[in-house]
Design a protein around this motif. Sequence first.
Motif, PDB file in Angstrom:
ATOM      1  N   CYS A 146       0.799  -1.224   0.000  1.00 57.35           N
ATOM      2  CA  CYS A 146       0.000   0.000   0.000  1.00 57.35           C
ATOM      3  C   CYS A 146       0.835   1.279   0.000  1.00 57.35           C
ATOM      4  O   CYS A 146       0.282   2.371  -0.200  1.00 57.35           O
ATOM      5  N   CYS A 148       2.194   2.570   2.635  1.00 57.01           N
ATOM      6  CA  CYS A 148       1.948   3.298   3.885  1.00 57.01           C
ATOM      7  C   CYS A 148       1.872   2.298   5.033  1.00 57.01           C
ATOM      8  O   CYS A 148       1.885   1.085   4.820  1.00 57.01           O
ATOM      9  N   LYS A 162       4.984   6.930   6.030  1.00 58.09           N
ATOM     10  CA  LYS A 162       3.711   7.506   5.583  1.00 58.09           C
ATOM     11  C   LYS A 162       2.559   6.713   6.187  1.00 58.09           C
ATOM     12  O   LYS A 162       2.542   5.485   6.154  1.00 58.09           O
ATOM     13  N   CYS A 164      -1.383   5.407   6.473  1.00 64.07           N
ATOM     14  CA  CYS A 164      -2.527   5.109   5.607  1.00 64.07           C
ATOM     15  C   CYS A 164      -3.719   5.932   6.104  1.00 64.07           C
ATOM     16  O   CYS A 164      -4.444   5.497   7.008  1.00 64.07           O
ATOM     17  N   MET A 165      -3.930   7.107   5.517  1.00 64.49           N
ATOM     18  CA  MET A 165      -4.933   8.027   6.035  1.00 64.49           C
ATOM     19  C   MET A 165      -6.126   8.243   5.098  1.00 64.49           C
ATOM     20  O   MET A 165      -7.251   8.402   5.566  1.00 64.49           O
ATOM     21  N   ASN A 166      -5.895   8.255   3.774  1.00 68.87           N
ATOM     22  CA  ASN A 166      -7.047   8.462   2.890  1.00 68.87           C
ATOM     23  C   ASN A 166      -7.800   7.145   2.709  1.00 68.87           C
ATOM     24  O   ASN A 166      -7.323   6.076   3.091  1.00 68.87           O
ATOM     25  N   GLN A 167      -9.002   7.219   2.126  1.00 73.21           N
ATOM     26  CA  GLN A 167      -9.871   6.050   2.040  1.00 73.21           C
ATOM     27  C   GLN A 167      -9.242   4.921   1.246  1.00 73.21           C
ATOM     28  O   GLN A 167      -9.355   3.741   1.612  1.00 73.21           O
ATOM     29  N   GLN A 168      -8.555   5.264   0.147  1.00 76.64           N
ATOM     30  CA  GLN A 168      -7.917   4.232  -0.663  1.00 76.64           C
ATOM     31  C   GLN A 168      -6.848   3.485   0.123  1.00 76.64           C
ATOM     32  O   GLN A 168      -6.769   2.251   0.076  1.00 76.64           O
ATOM     33  N   ASP A 169      -6.029   4.238   0.870  1.00 75.35           N
ATOM     34  CA  ASP A 169      -4.972   3.617   1.669  1.00 75.35           C
ATOM     35  C   ASP A 169      -5.556   2.778   2.803  1.00 75.35           C
ATOM     36  O   ASP A 169      -5.062   1.693   3.109  1.00 75.35           O
ATOM     37  N   ASP A 171      -8.524   1.282   2.887  1.00 79.05           N
ATOM     38  CA  ASP A 171      -9.089   0.055   2.308  1.00 79.05           C
ATOM     39  C   ASP A 171      -7.982  -0.948   2.000  1.00 79.05           C
ATOM     40  O   ASP A 171      -8.121  -2.153   2.252  1.00 79.05           O
TER      41      ASP A 171
END
Length: 276
Positions: A146, A148, A162, A164-169, A171
């Motif tokens: 991913c 992240c 980094k 994993c903060m946004n929705q894609q990351d 998921d």
Amino acid sequence: PCSMADFKHNYDYEHGSCFIFNAFEKQYRKKTYKNDKYSGLRLLIYLGNNNHAFGNLGIYLVATDHRIEMSATKGIYLYPSMEHHVQIDKIVYEQEAKPYSDCVSDMDNLNKDQKKYYDIIRENNLTYSISTCKILCFQESLIRKCGCVDPLSILKLSKDSKLCMNQQDLDCSIRGYIEYFGQLEIEKDENCKYLCPIECSRVRYDSSLTSLKMSNRFVSVLKDTIFKNSTQSIEELKNNILLVDIYFRELEYTLLKENPSLSLLQLVSNIGKQII
């Protein structure tokens, strides 16, 4: 008595919000001097409206040392409308190091590459365990898949990792968690086996559970006192609360220690006798 100031909030992928009791510096921790339910931790927990969307209503209780990563420890499920009694036993395991087993007694003497995860765990003021170490293996796996790391774990591979903060990351990280632990990718991760040696000394807290159905009379008293502003009926309230007493079975702990039946010298001597 305890208050919310005695709990530290955390978040877990599998179980959601976690509240950790006594996870502070030694001088601020609560102590007990008796092994009965009146001298342990008693919690009356309101679980909220039971129109929940996911899974069963209840809590997941973990008993562990405050320096052990929570997600590396197994626990027990407690359900509403019940009075639960949880007895805790502390067990210390001490194994003999090589050549008697595969465990490592002195982690400080590991080579520089193999100490990578061990040093990260110690820098976070946690006790090393192979289960905690595998969380870092998972973080490494997330970076590969991913790009992240899990933002909810206190263990990060570096300060610059980094998240994993946004929705894609997010998921991607959830899928990565299921694949790594649920589909046993971890068993094929040779790098993880190298970087996560087995510790020779470890502590485990075993829990035994006894549960009784909560009486309507007891719930009625709660509704007239603590929940006097609630609009729920007695039955509705009963389905949303649980009572749990947590205490030590004994104030001593059990030590399980391996001792070699033969020293290396005796073993060589016996082999020599057989050859002669």
